[in-house]
Design a protein around this motif. Structure first.
Motif, PDB file in Angstrom:
ATOM      1  N   THR A  61      13.859  -7.703  33.567  1.00  0.00           N
ATOM      2  CA  THR A  61      14.577  -7.203  34.735  1.00  0.00           C
ATOM      3  C   THR A  61      15.818  -6.445  34.274  1.00  0.00           C
ATOM      4  OG1 THR A  61      15.678  -9.337  34.745  1.00  0.00           O
ATOM      5  CG2 THR A  61      13.891  -9.051  36.319  1.00  0.00           C
ATOM      6  N   LYS A  62      16.217  -5.517  35.101  1.00  0.00           N
ATOM      7  CA  LYS A  62      17.484  -4.804  34.891  1.00  0.00           C
ATOM      8  C   LYS A  62      17.589  -4.190  33.486  1.00  0.00           C
ATOM      9  CE  LYS A  62      19.887  -7.278  38.572  1.00  0.00           C
ATOM     10  NZ  LYS A  62      18.854  -8.172  39.088  1.00  0.00           N
ATOM     11  N   THR A  63      18.602  -4.639  32.727  1.00  0.00           N
ATOM     12  CA  THR A  63      18.948  -3.931  31.484  1.00  0.00           C
ATOM     13  C   THR A  63      17.867  -3.929  30.401  1.00  0.00           C
ATOM     14  OG1 THR A  63      21.167  -4.785  31.897  1.00  0.00           O
ATOM     15  CG2 THR A  63      20.757  -3.781  29.730  1.00  0.00           C
ATOM     16  N   VAL A  64      17.587  -2.760  29.850  1.00  0.00           N
ATOM     17  CA  VAL A  64      16.927  -2.660  28.550  1.00  0.00           C
ATOM     18  C   VAL A  64      17.802  -1.762  27.690  1.00  0.00           C
ATOM     19  CG1 VAL A  64      14.455  -3.001  28.858  1.00  0.00           C
ATOM     20  CG2 VAL A  64      15.470  -0.840  29.495  1.00  0.00           C
ATOM     21  N   PHE A  65      17.850  -2.062  26.403  1.00  0.00           N
ATOM     22  CA  PHE A  65      18.666  -1.214  25.539  1.00  0.00           C
ATOM     23  C   PHE A  65      18.080  -1.169  24.134  1.00  0.00           C
ATOM     24  CE2 PHE A  65      20.293  -5.354  24.383  1.00  0.00           C
ATOM     25  CZ  PHE A  65      20.619  -5.237  23.046  1.00  0.00           C
ATOM     26  N   GLU A  66      18.469  -0.158  23.396  1.00  0.00           N
ATOM     27  CA  GLU A  66      18.157  -0.083  21.974  1.00  0.00           C
ATOM     28  C   GLU A  66      19.411   0.352  21.241  1.00  0.00           C
ATOM     29  OE1 GLU A  66      13.360   0.892  22.116  1.00  0.00           O
ATOM     30  OE2 GLU A  66      14.717   2.515  21.537  1.00  0.00           O
ATOM     31  N   VAL A  67      19.540  -0.056  19.996  1.00  0.00           N
ATOM     32  CA  VAL A  67      20.590   0.492  19.137  1.00  0.00           C
ATOM     33  C   VAL A  67      19.909   1.518  18.243  1.00  0.00           C
ATOM     34  CG1 VAL A  67      22.308   0.035  17.352  1.00  0.00           C
ATOM     35  CG2 VAL A  67      21.881  -1.669  19.129  1.00  0.00           C
ATOM     36  N   TRP A  68      20.447   2.715  18.247  1.00  0.00           N
ATOM     37  CA  TRP A  68      19.892   3.771  17.396  1.00  0.00           C
ATOM     38  C   TRP A  68      20.847   4.029  16.246  1.00  0.00           C
ATOM     39  CZ3 TRP A  68      16.196   7.967  19.329  1.00  0.00           C
ATOM     40  CH2 TRP A  68      15.320   7.421  20.290  1.00  0.00           C
ATOM     41  N   GLY A  69      20.268   4.404  15.125  1.00  0.00           N
ATOM     42  CA  GLY A  69      21.100   4.715  13.973  1.00  0.00           C
ATOM     43  C   GLY A  69      20.450   5.803  13.161  1.00  0.00           C
TER      44      GLY A  69
END
Ligand code: AMP
Length: 427
Positions: A268-276
């Motif tokens: 639900t709601k937030t999904v995120f990724e850290v990119w580098g």
């Protein structure tokens, strides 16, 4: 017959250990500094737990799980148990099993260890994977989504990764998402013949997964596809707006990526990724996470919101090596005890024991090697001192102590040698 490690599973040799030690130490310190406590779920669980929590239409569920049986027990029902392919399901199972819901919320937990997935192996893609996993359980506050994102960020920053950026999205909730899924299906319906088989199946089983399709035709169509952001209910929109506000306030760079999704209802709601940038220059997703407010309920518990992420350590170590991230070497032996003859060997064993009991890192070659060979071993081991016991030394109650760097030798009374050496090595 020579055995090899199973395909896609990699041994960690002594020379790589400093990287692994660096990462695990940094992860533990980081997690503790954010108030997270360690929970190690078991390595093997009921297959049903994973099937239920990971869900149909995902690669892990459909084809990547290692199911285990017991040798010689054909009567045992095969398929009851599986190696964990991720941490979250086991952590939530332990949370419910041990009544952790009675503890103050949010409950903050982290885990470190192996997960197993039967993926097609290549450089950076393995079947035995090491992960650092964090879960924050029992609060809907978007500040907790921010906290989880910040830990993920710091995990890479503390291990030498640079040029980091967040990609974020909101995937809504069971109230608002069905309307979006309907719109997505309607948009793709006239184009279905152009889609590959996998994407056509995804549209049926798990339509959101079409958004992260790698197929070129699908990607071209996605440019004009409806976006979840336009379909969020009031609560989800407010939650996402608050999270973006917090990220702005902290000055963290992020992009909203409307194609970032998790395909399952309990996400639900937030999904995120850290990119580098990693070692090779291209931008890459280093890790992903998000909110799963429906998961604990799905596993038989009361409705309990939670948010978390998992980061892979194997890929991080590859990047650290490519980027020459400095890591502390692990301490090697400080002293080698060399001896000549059977009498001296007995004295050497006693001396070795005394040194080790005094907390010094001491080693020996054993066997009946000549002094030269023992010194060669000492050189390779990089010890600053070699202690020599021959029949003369034993008879006189002394030890010959060789400073390897200075190539100088002194005789020290046997009774004083441990203190003499400790002073030079630790003083
Ligand atoms: P996931 O649990 O799929 O979200 O993966 C979390 C992180 O684990 C990824 O960002 C990767 O760093 C790492 N990871 C996942 N699968 C693999 C794999 N097959 N080999 C190496 N690392 C992996």
């Amino acid at each position: 017959m020579r055995f090899q490690s199973p395909r896609g599973m990699v041994d960690i040799l002594p020379e790589d250990q400093p990287y692994w030690r660096h990462v695990t130490k940094a992860s533990e310190k980081l997690a503790r500094s954010f108030g997270y406590e360690r929970l190690d779920p078991v390595l093997i669980e009921d297959t049903g737990l994973f099937l239920r929590s990971i869900g149909e239409g995902t690669d892990i569920h459909d084809k990547e799980m290692y199911v285990v049986g017991v040798l010689g027990k054909a009567e045992e029902k095969m398929g009851d148990l599986a190696l964990r392919p991720e941490f979250t399901a086991g952590v939530m199972r332990a949370y419910l099993e041990h009544g952790l819901s009675s503890r103050p919320t949010p409950l903050r937990l982290y885990s470190l260890g192996h997960v197993f997935r039967h993926e097609a192996p290549q450089l950076g893609r393995y079947r035995q994977i090491s992960q650092f996993n964090c879960e924050a359980i029992g609060s809907l506050d978007p500040a907790l989504d921010l906290e989880i994102m910040l830990i993920a960020w710091r995990f890479f920053e503390d291990n030498g990764m640079k040029d980091l950026a967040f990609q974020v999205n909101s995937t809504g909730c069971p109230q608002c998402r069905p309307r979006y899924v309907e719109a997505l299906r309607a948009y793709f319906a006239p184009h279905a013949p152009k889609l590959n088989l996998d994407d056509r199946r995804r549209l049926e089983v798990n339509p959101l997964r079409v958004l992260d399709s790698k197929a070129e035709d699908t990607q071209a169509l996605l440019a004009d596809a409806p976006q979840m952001g336009d379909y969020l209910c009031e609560e989800c929109a407010a939650h996402f707006a608050a999270l973006k506000g917090y990220l702005d306030a902290l000055g963290r760079p992020y992009s909203i990526n409307p194609r970032l999704v998790r395909g399952l209802d309990y996400y639900t709601k937030t999904v995120f990724e850290v990119w580098g940038k990693e070692g090779l220059g291209a931008q890459n997703a280093l890790c992903g996470g998000g909110r799963y407010d429906g998961l604990i309920e799905l596993l038989g518990g009361p409705p309990t919101p939670s948010v978390g992420f998992a980061a892979g350590i194997d890929r991080l170590v590859l990047s650290m090596k490519a980027l020459d991230v400095p890591v502390e070497p692990l301490p090697g032996p400080q002293v080698l005890v060399a001896y000549l003859g059977a009498d001296a060997k007995l004295s050497a064993l006693q001396l070795l024991n005394d040194l080790r009991e005094a907390g010094l890192r001491a080693t020996a070659t054993f066997g009946d090697r000549g002094l030269k060979a023992q010194f060669r071993f000492a050189d390779r081991a990089g010890v600053p001192y070699t202690l020599v016991l021959g029949s003369d030394e034993v008879a006189q109650g002394v030890v010959s102590a060789r400073d390897m760097a200075a190539s100088s030798q002194t005789q020290v009374p046997r009774a004083d040698i441990v203190a003499w050496l400790a002073e030079r090595l630790t003083g």
